[in-house]
Scaffold this motif. Structure first.
Motif, short mmCIF file in Angstrom:
data_model
loop_
_atom_site.label_atom_id
_atom_site.label_comp_id
_atom_site.label_asym_id
_atom_site.label_seq_id
_atom_site.Cartn_x
_atom_site.Cartn_y
_atom_site.Cartn_z
N ILE A 6 0.87 -1.18 0.00
CA ILE A 6 0.00 0.00 0.00
C ILE A 6 0.90 1.23 0.00
O ILE A 6 1.78 1.35 0.86
N ALA A 9 0.17 6.55 3.60
CA ALA A 9 -0.28 6.25 4.95
C ALA A 9 -1.26 7.29 5.45
O ALA A 9 -1.24 7.68 6.62
N GLY A 13 -5.25 4.63 3.12
CA GLY A 13 -4.24 3.58 3.11
C GLY A 13 -4.19 2.81 4.41
O GLY A 13 -4.07 1.58 4.42
N LEU A 14 -4.29 3.51 5.54
CA LEU A 14 -4.26 2.84 6.84
C LEU A 14 -5.51 2.00 7.06
O LEU A 14 -5.43 0.88 7.59
N ALA A 17 -5.14 -1.20 5.07
CA ALA A 17 -4.23 -2.14 5.72
C ALA A 17 -4.90 -2.85 6.89
O ALA A 17 -4.75 -4.07 7.08
N SER A 27 0.39 -6.73 4.97
CA SER A 27 0.61 -5.60 4.06
C SER A 27 1.82 -4.81 4.49
O SER A 27 2.22 -4.83 5.67
N VAL A 29 3.00 -0.83 4.21
CA VAL A 29 2.52 0.52 3.90
C VAL A 29 3.74 1.42 3.71
O VAL A 29 4.48 1.69 4.68
N ASP A 31 5.30 5.05 2.87
CA ASP A 31 4.88 6.46 2.95
C ASP A 31 6.10 7.34 2.85
O ASP A 31 7.13 7.07 3.49
N ILE A 113 0.82 -5.73 9.76
CA ILE A 113 1.06 -4.50 8.99
C ILE A 113 2.45 -3.98 9.30
O ILE A 113 2.82 -3.79 10.47
N LEU A 115 4.61 -0.67 8.68
CA LEU A 115 4.52 0.73 8.26
C LEU A 115 5.93 1.27 8.06
O LEU A 115 6.76 1.25 8.97
#
Length: 546
Positions: A6, A9, A13-14, A17, A27, A29, A31, A113, A115
């Motif tokens: 993805i 963020a 997007g969040l 996820a 996933s 993410v 950013d 997830i 990030l």
């Protein structure tokens, strides 16, 4: 299997996820920002369906941090044109940075997830088995390759993903232009959102006040067209070039507050900006294993429409379909229905705004204005001004998706392209009503809170609320329904509702993970139930003949 990548963020997007994680899909993410959520004048208006969506994803801010409005009021000059008293919780208004922080907290607690901040996407290489993504770290310039099963661009209006995929983003810039300020002040209409057209105290075309939590208000002023907007938010205490020569934001704030309060009350100006509303729709939402969602796919905000609400609906629509394909429980054709449903729904909103805009903007010329005033056209069309902000009508209601593979199905085969509010609560494709339900373990809940993990079978069984669940789990339709649900090609849960609008006793509703109705049947007919579920996941099964 590789995780879903993805890009972006932001809230969409969040949310995507988190929704994928509920379906046990990992996933990453990516950013290009630092992962912080600075305060700004940006706010968001959530409707019941998106509030419930965010709450079940673990974002408690959606249900606790917003201001709930009691009344929506439209005035013209000194006269009230429209007043709508709102149901409790119908509209929730909160700063976007609070929402984003709540989503980040939920993401931080989810092990599926990853990030990754400060990574800018520079290259995409899709192939038959997945997508490779090259990023550059913004701090030291190092590059990294990432591998995903699919990629979703949630990276905003200037989407890098959309540009790399060479997807056109046609539309109109400068449909409307606004000055925006958030300030802490006490106004004489607490809990009321107020739209004031042609206010009498100065030359503003339109002033809008909407309450936020903690005694804060957001004020918007519609500005004259055709003047350039600053590229960045401006100093709220400086003269704003391009608005009115010699005017300042402070003078605008003081005049508006004096007009509503009789004098200028004490206030604290917190933030300010100005922005132009655009109407844009991506030519495609899907390119092979790559997708667009949120602002990367569509921009709309004229006449009070909320782009974030539709972005969250993008995430809800795409998540369960991606999960089925990722787990190899559905064919790739199911993913085509994401573009068909979501692009169709947003396109219908944009067309509705284009049709309504001439009715809702002041006409030019004294004779035209006099005829408009005498005819009462503004009063006649004022309810349209509530639709986008309140989540009603063609500007704000949840869509009802068309009949087709992966979409809601109808025994009669008719297409369903209307809004949920235009159809009966039992029509295929509508967003289901949020009625109280009882789960198999006896837990009392709301229907919308049970969504998001698999199919939901809702049995309408009056009187069950007075009995403990162990008494009715083994009685009536329940044993057969539980057995039929266990045989479905998707994970499913059976819940019971004492009442459902338009449905009699022993009606069974089959509901998609995003809350849209697949179909209904009377009693338990396993073959028909299986056919409905197969069509919902994009399979070839046909409905049995009656």
């Amino acid at each position: 299997m590789d995780p879903v990548i993805i890009v972006g963020a932001g809230p969409v997007g969040l949310a995507l996820a988190l929704d994928l994680a509920r379906h046990e899909v990992p996933s990453v993410v990516l950013d290009d920002g630092p992962g912080l959520c600075p305060e700004s004048p940006r706010t968001t208006v959530l409707r019941p369906d998106t509030t419930a969506q965010l709450t079940r994803l673990g974002c408690t801010a959606a249900a606790t941090d917003g201001a709930v409005w009691d009344t929506w009021r439209v005035l013209r000059r000194r006269a009230e044109v429209l007043r709508i008293d709102l149901e409790p919780g119908r509209v929730r208004h909160l700063p976007q940075h609070r929402l984003q922080r709540g989503l980040r907290d939920a993401v931080g607690a989810e092990p599926l997830i990853e990030l990754v901040p400060l990574h800018h996407v520079e290259e995409l290489e899709p192939d038959d088995d997945g997508v490779s993504v090259r990023t550059r770290q913004t701090q030291d310039g190092r590059t990294t390759w990432w591998r995903g099963s699919h990629l979703v661009g949630c990276d905003g209006a200037r989407s890098t993903v959309r540009k790399l995929l060479r997807i056109r983003f046609p539309g109109r810039t400068g449909v409307d232009r606004y000055a925006v300020a958030t300030l802490r002040v006490e106004l004489p209409f607490p809990g009321e959102a107020r739209l004031h057209r042609e206010p009498p105290w100065r030359g503003d075309r339109e002033a809008l006040a909407r309450p936020l939590p903690d005694g804060v208000w957001r004020l918007d002023w519609r500005l004259p067209p055709g003047r350039p907007a600053p590229a960045e938010p401006v100093d709220p205490h400086a003269t704003w070039p391009g608005i009115v020569t010699g005017d300042t934001l402070v003078a605008r704030v003081r005049a508006t507050l004096a007009g509503w309060c009789g004098e200028v009350p004490r206030y604290e100006l917190l933030a300010a900006a100005d922005h132009s509303v655009q109407q844009r729709l991506a030519g495609r939402f899907r390119a092979g294993r790559c997708f667009l969602a949120g602002d990367a796919a569509h921009l709309h905000g004229a006449l009070g429409m909320q782009n974030l609400d539709d972005g969250l609906r993008d995430a809800a629509n795409l998540a369960w379909k991606l999960a089925l394909v990722w787990h190899r429980n559905a064919g790739d054709a199911l993913l085509d229905t994401y573009e068909a449903e979501r692009r169709g729904a947003v396109g219908a909103r944009l067309r509705a705004v284009d049709q309504a805009m001439p009715l809702l903007r002041p006409v030019k010329g004294w004779e035209q204005a006099r005829r408009s005033l005498v005819s009462g056209s503004f009063r006649k069309h004022a309810p349209l001004l509530a639709d986008g902000t309140l989540g009603t009508g063609r500007f704000g209601s949840p869509p009802a998706y068309p009949v087709g593979g992966g979409a809601a199905v109808s025994r009669g085969g008719r297409r369903n392209t209307a809004l949920s509010q235009d159809l009966a609560p039992t029509d295929p494709g509508v967003l289901v009503a949020d009625v109280p339900v009882i789960a198999a373990d006896g837990a009392h809940d709301r229907l919308h809170h049970r969504l998001g993990r698999g199919l939901l079978l809702v049995l309408v069984a009056p009187g069950t609320g007075v009995w403990a669940s162990e008494h009715w789990l083994g009685a009536g339709l329940m044993p057969r329904l539980a057995e039929a649900a266990a045989a479905l090609p998707m994970a499913s849960e059976v819940v019971v509702a004492e009442v459902y609008p338009g449905a009699g006793a022993h009606t069974v509703l089959l509901v998609r993970p995003d809350g849209h109705l697949i179909g209904t049947m009377q009693g338990c007919r396993p073959e028909e139930l299986a056919a409905l579920a197969e069509r919902a996941r994009g399979g070839p099964a046909a409905l049995p003949t009656a």
